[in-house]
Enzyme design. Structure first.
Site, short mmCIF file in Angstrom:
data_model
loop_
_atom_site.label_atom_id
_atom_site.label_comp_id
_atom_site.label_asym_id
_atom_site.label_seq_id
_atom_site.Cartn_x
_atom_site.Cartn_y
_atom_site.Cartn_z
N ARG A 15 0.86 -1.19 0.00
CA ARG A 15 0.00 0.00 0.00
C ARG A 15 0.90 1.24 0.00
NH1 ARG A 15 -0.40 4.53 2.80
NH2 ARG A 15 -0.25 3.44 4.79
N ASP A 16 1.44 1.59 1.14
CA ASP A 16 2.32 2.77 1.23
C ASP A 16 3.49 2.63 0.25
OD1 ASP A 16 3.69 5.03 2.17
OD2 ASP A 16 3.23 4.62 4.26
N CYS A 245 4.17 9.11 0.92
CA CYS A 245 2.88 9.67 0.51
C CYS A 245 3.09 10.61 -0.67
CB CYS A 245 2.25 10.42 1.68
SG CYS A 245 0.75 11.29 1.18
N ASN A 254 9.21 4.01 3.92
CA ASN A 254 8.95 3.49 5.27
C ASN A 254 10.22 2.89 5.85
OD1 ASN A 254 6.17 3.10 3.74
ND2 ASN A 254 5.75 3.13 5.92
N1 COA Z 1 -12.85 4.58 -4.27
C1 COA Z 1 -13.27 4.63 -5.55
N2 COA Z 1 -13.83 5.70 -6.11
C2 COA Z 1 -13.99 6.80 -5.32
C3 COA Z 1 -13.59 6.81 -3.98
C4 COA Z 1 -12.99 5.65 -3.45
N3 COA Z 1 -12.55 5.60 -2.19
N4 COA Z 1 -13.87 8.02 -3.47
C5 COA Z 1 -14.42 8.75 -4.44
N5 COA Z 1 -14.51 8.01 -5.57
C6 COA Z 1 -15.01 8.44 -6.88
C7 COA Z 1 -16.34 9.14 -6.75
O1 COA Z 1 -17.39 8.21 -6.82
C8 COA Z 1 -16.30 10.06 -7.94
O2 COA Z 1 -16.57 9.30 -9.12
P1 COA Z 1 -17.39 9.93 -10.34
O3 COA Z 1 -16.54 11.08 -10.83
O4 COA Z 1 -17.47 8.79 -11.29
O5 COA Z 1 -18.69 10.37 -9.75
C9 COA Z 1 -14.82 10.48 -8.00
O6 COA Z 1 -14.11 9.42 -7.37
C10 COA Z 1 -14.55 11.79 -7.29
O7 COA Z 1 -15.12 11.71 -5.98
P2 COA Z 1 -14.84 12.78 -4.84
O8 COA Z 1 -15.58 12.37 -3.63
O9 COA Z 1 -15.07 14.16 -5.41
O10 COA Z 1 -13.31 12.56 -4.56
P3 COA Z 1 -12.12 13.61 -4.55
O11 COA Z 1 -11.68 13.86 -5.95
O12 COA Z 1 -12.47 14.77 -3.68
O13 COA Z 1 -10.96 12.74 -3.86
C11 COA Z 1 -10.35 11.12 -2.20
C12 COA Z 1 -11.08 12.40 -2.50
C13 COA Z 1 -10.37 10.92 -0.71
C14 COA Z 1 -11.05 9.95 -2.91
C15 COA Z 1 -8.89 11.20 -2.74
O14 COA Z 1 -8.34 12.43 -2.35
C16 COA Z 1 -8.03 10.07 -2.21
O15 COA Z 1 -8.21 8.92 -2.58
N6 COA Z 1 -7.06 10.36 -1.35
C17 COA Z 1 -6.19 9.37 -0.75
C18 COA Z 1 -4.79 9.72 -1.06
C19 COA Z 1 -3.83 8.64 -0.60
O16 COA Z 1 -4.02 7.47 -0.87
N7 COA Z 1 -2.77 9.07 0.08
C20 COA Z 1 -1.77 8.20 0.54
C21 COA Z 1 -2.13 7.54 1.81
S1 COA Z 1 -1.71 8.50 3.20
ZN ZN Z 2 3.38 6.14 5.46
#
Ligand code: COA
Ligand code: ZN
Length: 313
Positions: A15-16, A245, A254
């Protein structure tokens, strides 16, 4: 804690480790990695992240990886979730544990999950509600990871009091455990000690606390040692030190799983992991990510002559 183990290590390389790498790690390779590391004795593996494909190319195959991992006897299978949609997918997948992530610094939360910390707490409330909604979901452990708890490359110093207050709120909302993350490798051992002392004082003795350290400034294992001295017994690490990240400027790998296990076993703390078997898993990672540098001192230097791990004792 599983029987016969003093310290529980969790592999987060799948994952990370790979979330920020653009080369897709082939599904069969991920499955082989999980199988081999579980066979080496690693008790928990965070096998994927339930994020949209636009965030990382690595997790489009998460259901295949989870299904395979769930078939491995005794392995705790976990996954990261950033929001309710991710949690819905996570509960559906059948994993044993979901790790929600939010940051202690507002700017990193905005960069990482595109919402305020308050909104993240509201998302967590909804996720806990979903967990409580049916018997299958209630079997799932709900962890909460405090990203940037020990420093942030956007904001700099992070107030430890804020980390504790965030942990308190997550516990009130239904978190089963709290993981303190040094997302960008800013922490030092004195700071880690103080952080866990503060957490214990405010959260009480019963709360499960875990440590998630990055080795960006070379203090990763020293920070583990400081946390150990404060009674922490769960640590994340990544085979060959992959990780970081993508939404935290300057983040890197990590702590190295192989070196962590060596340190713990050398100190007489049983992890249940066979170090030689663990080091051999690096070949699978090298094959899946031929362009990534693989870090680690034990893989390079070998075990000390006559080294006797807890397994042999
Ligand atoms: N899994 C799959 N699809 C997802 C989802 C998820 N967890 N969350 C949102 N979506 C989809 C929505 O359904 C939407 O789809 P559509 O355009 O077909 O309607 C699209 O993604 C955008 O959704 P939205 O709620 O506006 O998401 P966002 O663009 O604001 O992004 C996160 C928010 C949280 C999903 C995104 O920032 C993220 O995944 N961040 C994690 C980052 C990460 O992994 N960092 C490292 C770990 S620390
Ligand atoms: Zn980490």
């Amino acid at each position: 804690m599983k029987p016969g183990i003093d310290v529980e290590v969790c592999e987060v390389g799948l994952r990370d480790g790979i979330q920020g790498i653009d080369t897709f790690f082939p599904t069969a390779g991920k499955q082989a990695w999980v199988a081999a590391e579980a066979a080496a004795g690693v008790p928990e593996i965070e096998v994927c992240s339930f994020v949209p494909p636009s965030v990382s190319v690595q997790f489009t195959d998460c259901l295949d990886v989870v299904a395979d991992a769930l078939a491995i006897d005794g392995l705790t299978v976990s996954a990261l979730v950033p929001n309710l949609k991710g949690a819905e997918r996570g509960f559906e997948s059948g994993v044993h544990k979901l790790n929600f992530v939010l940051s202690v610094s507002e700017s990193h939360n905005q960069a990482n999950v595109r919402c305020s910390r308050e909104e993240s707490l509201e998302r967590f409330r909804q996720i806990a509600e979903l967990r409580d909604a049916n018997a299958d979901n209630r079997k799932v452990v709900l962890g909460a990871g405090l990203a940037t708890a020990l420093g942030c490359t956007i904001e700099g110093r992070v107030d430890p009091g804020e980390a504790v207050r965030t942990a308190e709120r997550l516990l009130e909302l239904g978190a089963d455990e709290i993981s303190v993350s040094d997302t960008v490798g800013y922490a030092n051992p004195a700071q880690v000690r103080e952080m866990f002392q503060l957490m214990r004082r405010h959260l009480g003795d019963e709360v499960v606390l875990a440590g998630h350290f990055h080795d960006t400034r070379g203090l990763g294992l020293a920070n583990v040692h400081a946390a150990l001295e404060e009674g922490v017994r769960q640590f994340d690490a990544s085979l060959a030190g992959l990780g970081g990240c993508p939404f935290a400027p300057g983040a890197s790998g990590n702590i190295v799983m192989d070196d962590l296990v060596f340190m713990l076993e050398a100190m007489g703390l049983k992890t249940g992991v066979d170090i030689d078997a663990l080091v051999a898993v690096r070949e699978i990672v090298a094959a899946g990510l031929p362009d990534e540098p693989l870090l680690g001192a034990i893989a390079k230097a070998g075990l000390p002559k006559g080294f006797n791990s807890g397994l042999a004792a």
